[in-house]
Design a protein around this motif. Sequence first.
Motif, PDB file in Angstrom:
ATOM      1  N   LYS A 120      -3.483   6.075   6.973  1.00 52.29           N
ATOM      2  CA  LYS A 120      -4.868   5.827   7.392  1.00 52.29           C
ATOM      3  C   LYS A 120      -4.949   4.578   8.256  1.00 52.29           C
ATOM      4  O   LYS A 120      -5.627   4.565   9.285  1.00 52.29           O
ATOM      5  CB  LYS A 120      -5.784   5.695   6.178  1.00 52.29           C
ATOM      6  CG  LYS A 120      -6.025   7.006   5.475  1.00 52.29           C
ATOM      7  CD  LYS A 120      -6.907   6.830   4.258  1.00 52.29           C
ATOM      8  CE  LYS A 120      -7.053   8.160   3.529  1.00 52.29           C
ATOM      9  NZ  LYS A 120      -7.790   8.024   2.283  1.00 52.29           N
ATOM     10  N   LEU A 121      -4.254   3.527   7.853  1.00 50.58           N
ATOM     11  CA  LEU A 121      -4.248   2.282   8.614  1.00 50.58           C
ATOM     12  C   LEU A 121      -3.639   2.479   9.999  1.00 50.58           C
ATOM     13  O   LEU A 121      -4.111   1.920  10.988  1.00 50.58           O
ATOM     14  CB  LEU A 121      -3.476   1.211   7.844  1.00 50.58           C
ATOM     15  CG  LEU A 121      -3.401  -0.180   8.449  1.00 50.58           C
ATOM     16  CD1 LEU A 121      -4.792  -0.781   8.582  1.00 50.58           C
ATOM     17  CD2 LEU A 121      -2.521  -1.073   7.595  1.00 50.58           C
ATOM     18  N   VAL A 171       1.472  -4.405   4.206  1.00 51.11           N
ATOM     19  CA  VAL A 171       0.526  -4.391   5.329  1.00 51.11           C
ATOM     20  C   VAL A 171       1.033  -5.266   6.470  1.00 51.11           C
ATOM     21  O   VAL A 171       0.905  -4.906   7.645  1.00 51.11           O
ATOM     22  CB  VAL A 171      -0.879  -4.854   4.867  1.00 51.11           C
ATOM     23  CG1 VAL A 171      -1.820  -5.041   6.035  1.00 51.11           C
ATOM     24  CG2 VAL A 171      -1.455  -3.872   3.867  1.00 51.11           C
ATOM     25  N   VAL A 172       1.629  -6.400   6.154  1.00 53.56           N
ATOM     26  CA  VAL A 172       2.151  -7.299   7.181  1.00 53.56           C
ATOM     27  C   VAL A 172       3.232  -6.590   7.993  1.00 53.56           C
ATOM     28  O   VAL A 172       3.285  -6.709   9.225  1.00 53.56           O
ATOM     29  CB  VAL A 172       2.686  -8.606   6.544  1.00 53.56           C
ATOM     30  CG1 VAL A 172       3.370  -9.481   7.573  1.00 53.56           C
ATOM     31  CG2 VAL A 172       1.556  -9.356   5.861  1.00 53.56           C
ATOM     32  N   ASP A 173       4.089  -5.820   7.335  1.00 55.01           N
ATOM     33  CA  ASP A 173       5.137  -5.084   8.038  1.00 55.01           C
ATOM     34  C   ASP A 173       4.538  -4.007   8.949  1.00 55.01           C
ATOM     35  O   ASP A 173       5.047  -3.757  10.039  1.00 55.01           O
ATOM     36  CB  ASP A 173       6.114  -4.448   7.045  1.00 55.01           C
ATOM     37  CG  ASP A 173       6.967  -5.483   6.328  1.00 55.01           C
ATOM     38  OD1 ASP A 173       7.185  -6.579   6.890  1.00 55.01           O
ATOM     39  OD2 ASP A 173       7.401  -5.199   5.197  1.00 55.01           O
ATOM     40  N   ASN A 187      -3.483   5.366  11.574  1.00 55.21           N
ATOM     41  CA  ASN A 187      -4.142   6.492  12.239  1.00 55.21           C
ATOM     42  C   ASN A 187      -3.134   7.598  12.576  1.00 55.21           C
ATOM     43  O   ASN A 187      -3.050   8.062  13.714  1.00 55.21           O
ATOM     44  CB  ASN A 187      -4.900   6.035  13.487  1.00 55.21           C
ATOM     45  CG  ASN A 187      -5.885   7.082  13.956  1.00 55.21           C
ATOM     46  OD1 ASN A 187      -6.398   7.856  13.153  1.00 55.21           O
ATOM     47  ND2 ASN A 187      -6.135   7.114  15.243  1.00 55.21           N
ATOM     48  N   CYS A 188      -2.361   7.977  11.571  1.00 54.85           N
ATOM     49  CA  CYS A 188      -1.394   9.064  11.742  1.00 54.85           C
ATOM     50  C   CYS A 188      -1.288   9.811  10.413  1.00 54.85           C
ATOM     51  O   CYS A 188      -1.967   9.481   9.445  1.00 54.85           O
ATOM     52  CB  CYS A 188      -0.037   8.516  12.185  1.00 54.85           C
ATOM     53  SG  CYS A 188       0.775   7.453  10.966  1.00 54.85           S
ATOM     54  N   SER A 189      -0.449  10.805  10.366  1.00 51.21           N
ATOM     55  CA  SER A 189      -0.301  11.590   9.141  1.00 51.21           C
ATOM     56  C   SER A 189       0.667  10.895   8.167  1.00 51.21           C
ATOM     57  O   SER A 189       1.534  10.121   8.595  1.00 51.21           O
ATOM     58  CB  SER A 189       0.231  12.984   9.467  1.00 51.21           C
ATOM     59  OG  SER A 189       1.592  12.906   9.831  1.00 51.21           O
ATOM     60  N   PRO A 190       0.535  11.190   6.876  1.00 50.83           N
ATOM     61  CA  PRO A 190       1.501  10.645   5.917  1.00 50.83           C
ATOM     62  C   PRO A 190       2.938  11.083   6.243  1.00 50.83           C
ATOM     63  O   PRO A 190       3.881  10.330   6.022  1.00 50.83           O
ATOM     64  CB  PRO A 190       1.033  11.218   4.573  1.00 50.83           C
ATOM     65  CG  PRO A 190      -0.430  11.450   4.755  1.00 50.83           C
ATOM     66  CD  PRO A 190      -0.569  11.878   6.199  1.00 50.83           C
ATOM     67  N   ARG A 191       3.087  12.275   6.790  1.00 54.00           N
ATOM     68  CA  ARG A 191       4.431  12.743   7.167  1.00 54.00           C
ATOM     69  C   ARG A 191       5.025  11.878   8.278  1.00 54.00           C
ATOM     70  O   ARG A 191       6.217  11.589   8.279  1.00 54.00           O
ATOM     71  CB  ARG A 191       4.366  14.220   7.583  1.00 54.00           C
ATOM     72  CG  ARG A 191       5.707  14.817   7.889  1.00 54.00           C
ATOM     73  CD  ARG A 191       6.588  14.887   6.632  1.00 54.00           C
ATOM     74  NE  ARG A 191       7.961  15.040   7.034  1.00 54.00           N
ATOM     75  CZ  ARG A 191       8.975  14.300   6.580  1.00 54.00           C
ATOM     76  NH1 ARG A 191       8.779  13.394   5.672  1.00 54.00           N
ATOM     77  NH2 ARG A 191      10.191  14.501   7.017  1.00 54.00           N
ATOM     78  N   THR A 192       4.177  11.468   9.228  1.00 51.74           N
ATOM     79  CA  THR A 192       4.657  10.581  10.291  1.00 51.74           C
ATOM     80  C   THR A 192       5.104   9.248   9.710  1.00 51.74           C
ATOM     81  O   THR A 192       6.152   8.723  10.086  1.00 51.74           O
ATOM     82  CB  THR A 192       3.569  10.375  11.363  1.00 51.74           C
ATOM     83  OG1 THR A 192       3.268  11.639  11.962  1.00 51.74           O
ATOM     84  CG2 THR A 192       4.003   9.389  12.431  1.00 51.74           C
ATOM     85  N   ILE A 209       0.836  -1.191   0.000  1.00 51.59           N
ATOM     86  CA  ILE A 209       0.000   0.000   0.000  1.00 51.59           C
ATOM     87  C   ILE A 209       0.873   1.244   0.000  1.00 51.59           C
ATOM     88  O   ILE A 209       2.054   1.185   0.337  1.00 51.59           O
ATOM     89  CB  ILE A 209      -0.977   0.018   1.201  1.00 51.59           C
ATOM     90  CG1 ILE A 209      -0.215   0.007   2.537  1.00 51.59           C
ATOM     91  CG2 ILE A 209      -1.958  -1.143   1.110  1.00 51.59           C
ATOM     92  CD1 ILE A 209      -1.115   0.132   3.754  1.00 51.59           C
ATOM     93  N   THR A 210       0.274   2.364  -0.369  1.00 53.41           N
ATOM     94  CA  THR A 210       1.013   3.633  -0.399  1.00 53.41           C
ATOM     95  C   THR A 210       1.211   4.159   1.011  1.00 53.41           C
ATOM     96  O   THR A 210       0.549   3.712   1.958  1.00 53.41           O
ATOM     97  CB  THR A 210       0.242   4.689  -1.212  1.00 53.41           C
ATOM     98  OG1 THR A 210      -0.972   4.998  -0.511  1.00 53.41           O
ATOM     99  CG2 THR A 210      -0.048   4.201  -2.617  1.00 53.41           C
ATOM    100  N   THR A 211       2.068   5.147   1.141  1.00 57.93           N
ATOM    101  CA  THR A 211       2.284   5.750   2.463  1.00 57.93           C
ATOM    102  C   THR A 211       1.016   6.460   2.941  1.00 57.93           C
ATOM    103  O   THR A 211       0.740   6.486   4.139  1.00 57.93           O
ATOM    104  CB  THR A 211       3.471   6.729   2.445  1.00 57.93           C
ATOM    105  OG1 THR A 211       3.261   7.706   1.428  1.00 57.93           O
ATOM    106  CG2 THR A 211       4.778   6.005   2.204  1.00 57.93           C
ATOM    107  N   GLY A 212       0.232   7.001   2.037  1.00 62.68           N
ATOM    108  CA  GLY A 212      -1.034   7.622   2.429  1.00 62.68           C
ATOM    109  C   GLY A 212      -2.005   6.601   2.985  1.00 62.68           C
ATOM    110  O   GLY A 212      -2.681   6.842   3.988  1.00 62.68           O
TER     111      GLY A 212
END
Length: 130
Positions: free
Chosen positions: A54-55, A87-89, A57-62, A47-50
Amino acid sequence: MSTGNTAAAAGRRVLIDADGVVTELNDKAFEAAMNAAMGVMGRHRMITTGQAAKLMNCSPRTVARILDSGRLPFTRSGGTGRRMVDVVDIMEYQRQERARMRESLDAMRRAAREITMNDDEMAAYVAQFD
């Protein structure tokens, strides 16, 4: 396992159905649900960093800072060069972070006991971190 709640407390392992009903899961049921979800998604779903943000529950910058620190592995998409995360990671990273936070909180509790806080003082001190 309890059911019927409409909200989930932070740190709880729950399933939320389409109607918003929350079912709290014990560790065994949570692992079974995660294994089932991974089976449906495929063992490695990039999945993308964005999406990771969401997964998690933080910002893309985090997420970017976590990737930059090396605490979460990623690959680059061939076509776009975008960073992709498995996702596993992410699940493993979150498990490790929860364990690290529990260890830190336990260390704070031990320190509070060592400086002989009374029960009320210690409860107020520890409540800051729960």
